[in-house]
Design a protein around this motif. Structure first.
Motif, mmCIF file in Angstrom:
data_model
loop_
_atom_site.group_PDB
_atom_site.id
_atom_site.type_symbol
_atom_site.label_atom_id
_atom_site.label_comp_id
_atom_site.label_asym_id
_atom_site.label_seq_id
_atom_site.Cartn_x
_atom_site.Cartn_y
_atom_site.Cartn_z
ATOM 1 N N ASN A 29 0.829 -1.200 0.000
ATOM 2 C CA ASN A 29 0.000 0.000 0.000
ATOM 3 C C ASN A 29 0.870 1.259 0.000
ATOM 4 N N SER A 30 1.966 1.205 -0.743
ATOM 5 C CA SER A 30 2.838 2.374 -0.857
ATOM 6 C C SER A 30 2.017 3.581 -1.290
ATOM 7 N N GLY A 31 2.218 4.686 -0.583
ATOM 8 C CA GLY A 31 1.455 5.897 -0.880
ATOM 9 C C GLY A 31 0.143 5.980 -0.116
ATOM 10 N N GLY A 32 -0.174 4.948 0.664
ATOM 11 C CA GLY A 32 -1.419 4.925 1.430
ATOM 12 C C GLY A 32 -1.152 4.582 2.889
ATOM 13 N N ILE A 33 -2.194 4.217 3.588
ATOM 14 C CA ILE A 33 -2.108 3.915 5.014
ATOM 15 C C ILE A 33 -1.150 2.747 5.257
ATOM 16 N N GLN A 34 -0.310 2.899 6.267
ATOM 17 C CA GLN A 34 0.642 1.861 6.649
ATOM 18 C C GLN A 34 0.236 1.295 8.013
ATOM 19 N N VAL A 35 0.961 0.316 8.489
ATOM 20 C CA VAL A 35 0.555 -0.472 9.642
ATOM 21 C C VAL A 35 0.281 0.367 10.896
ATOM 22 N N ASN A 36 1.114 1.349 11.226
ATOM 23 C CA ASN A 36 0.900 2.122 12.457
ATOM 24 C C ASN A 36 -0.413 2.896 12.408
ATOM 25 N N HIS A 37 -0.640 3.592 11.311
ATOM 26 C CA HIS A 37 -1.892 4.345 11.184
ATOM 27 C C HIS A 37 -3.084 3.418 10.992
ATOM 28 N N ALA A 38 -2.838 2.267 10.367
ATOM 29 C CA ALA A 38 -3.921 1.285 10.208
ATOM 30 C C ALA A 38 -4.401 0.814 11.580
ATOM 31 N N TRP A 39 -3.445 0.507 12.482
ATOM 32 C CA TRP A 39 -3.843 0.092 13.827
ATOM 33 C C TRP A 39 -4.594 1.216 14.534
ATOM 34 N N ALA A 40 -4.055 2.431 14.490
ATOM 35 C CA ALA A 40 -4.696 3.554 15.181
ATOM 36 C C ALA A 40 -6.104 3.782 14.651
ATOM 37 N N THR A 41 -6.253 3.728 13.346
ATOM 38 C CA THR A 41 -7.585 3.916 12.740
ATOM 39 C C THR A 41 -8.524 2.803 13.174
ATOM 40 N N GLY A 61 -7.696 0.986 -1.483
ATOM 41 C CA GLY A 61 -8.819 0.379 -0.772
ATOM 42 C C GLY A 61 -8.474 -0.234 0.567
ATOM 43 N N LEU A 62 -7.212 -0.178 0.981
ATOM 44 C CA LEU A 62 -6.852 -0.780 2.266
ATOM 45 C C LEU A 62 -7.535 -0.067 3.420
ATOM 46 N N SER A 63 -7.612 1.248 3.364
ATOM 47 C CA SER A 63 -8.269 1.969 4.467
ATOM 48 C C SER A 63 -9.750 1.603 4.539
ATOM 49 N N ILE A 81 -11.166 10.964 -6.248
ATOM 50 C CA ILE A 81 -11.280 11.579 -7.571
ATOM 51 C C ILE A 81 -10.889 10.609 -8.681
ATOM 52 N N ASP A 82 -10.268 9.473 -8.288
ATOM 53 C CA ASP A 82 -9.791 8.522 -9.283
ATOM 54 C C ASP A 82 -9.712 7.138 -8.636
ATOM 55 N N PHE A 83 -10.455 6.194 -9.161
ATOM 56 C CA PHE A 83 -10.463 4.838 -8.603
ATOM 57 C C PHE A 83 -9.607 3.864 -9.415
ATOM 58 N N ARG A 84 -8.744 4.363 -10.280
ATOM 59 C CA ARG A 84 -7.936 3.474 -11.125
ATOM 60 C C ARG A 84 -6.983 2.592 -10.329
ATOM 61 N N ASN A 85 -6.572 3.007 -9.149
ATOM 62 C CA ASN A 85 -5.618 2.228 -8.349
ATOM 63 C C ASN A 85 -6.289 1.276 -7.370
ATOM 64 N N PHE A 144 1.552 12.634 4.273
ATOM 65 C CA PHE A 144 2.284 12.771 3.025
ATOM 66 C C PHE A 144 3.190 13.977 3.116
ATOM 67 N N PRO A 145 4.436 13.872 2.683
ATOM 68 C CA PRO A 145 5.332 15.031 2.769
ATOM 69 C C PRO A 145 4.806 16.220 1.957
ATOM 70 N N ILE A 146 5.032 17.396 2.467
ATOM 71 C CA ILE A 146 4.587 18.605 1.759
ATOM 72 C C ILE A 146 5.582 18.892 0.655
#
Length: 146
Positions: A29-41, A61-63, A81-85, A144-146
């Motif tokens: 899930n590069s670019g999306g939620i990772q394990v630490n935030h997944a647990w917190a969520t 769709g992992l989140s 805005i885009d469901f292609r991924n 995400f980095p600014i």
């Protein structure tokens, strides 16, 4: 009533989360939620038990899957805005291509709602948008980095 931020409550949830997370449908899930935030969520949503979840930013769709595991009976409105991924599509979620601000929430009961925001938009604007809509509980995942 349990205190959500009680260390023992949090610590005791970790094994349960990892047994669920091991079965995730999105492995990379590069670019999306990772394990630490997944647990917190998962932990917060499991504790709050919202009946309506508004997800802004779906990516692969992992989140959505994490939200469903945390609140199996919730209605999930997923915006992107885009469901292609998209790799995982929840058969019970309601998907909307576009921004959540373009959606008519007037027919939805927002009393026990929660927003999960991972859409790389201005967080202050999102807080104002969601407050205007009538959603007062928000989880921001964007790191995400600014």
């Amino acid at each position: 009533m349990l205190d959500m931020f009680d260390r023992d409550v949090m610590r005791n949830s970790i094994d349960e989360f990892f047994s669920i997370y091991a079965n995730r449908p999105v492995r990379d899930n590069s670019g999306g939620i990772q394990v630490n935030h997944a647990w917190a969520t998962w932990f917060i949503v499991s504790f709050l038990k919202p009946s309506l979840i508004v997800e802004s930013g779906v990516w692969k769709g992992l989140s959505t899957w994490i939200l469903r595991q945390a609140s199996p009976d919730a209605t999930i409105l997923s915006f992107d805005i885009d469901f292609r991924n998209l790799v995982f599509k929840d058969p019970n979620a309601i998907y909307h291509q576009g921004d959540l601000c373009e959606f008519d929430f007037s027919k939805w009961n927002l009393d026990n709602s929660l927003a999960f925001v991972d859409d790389h938009q201005n967080a202050l604007k999102r807080i104002k948008d969601l407050k205007y809509i009538g959603i007062n509980r928000i989880i921001f995942e964007d790191n995400f980095p600014i």
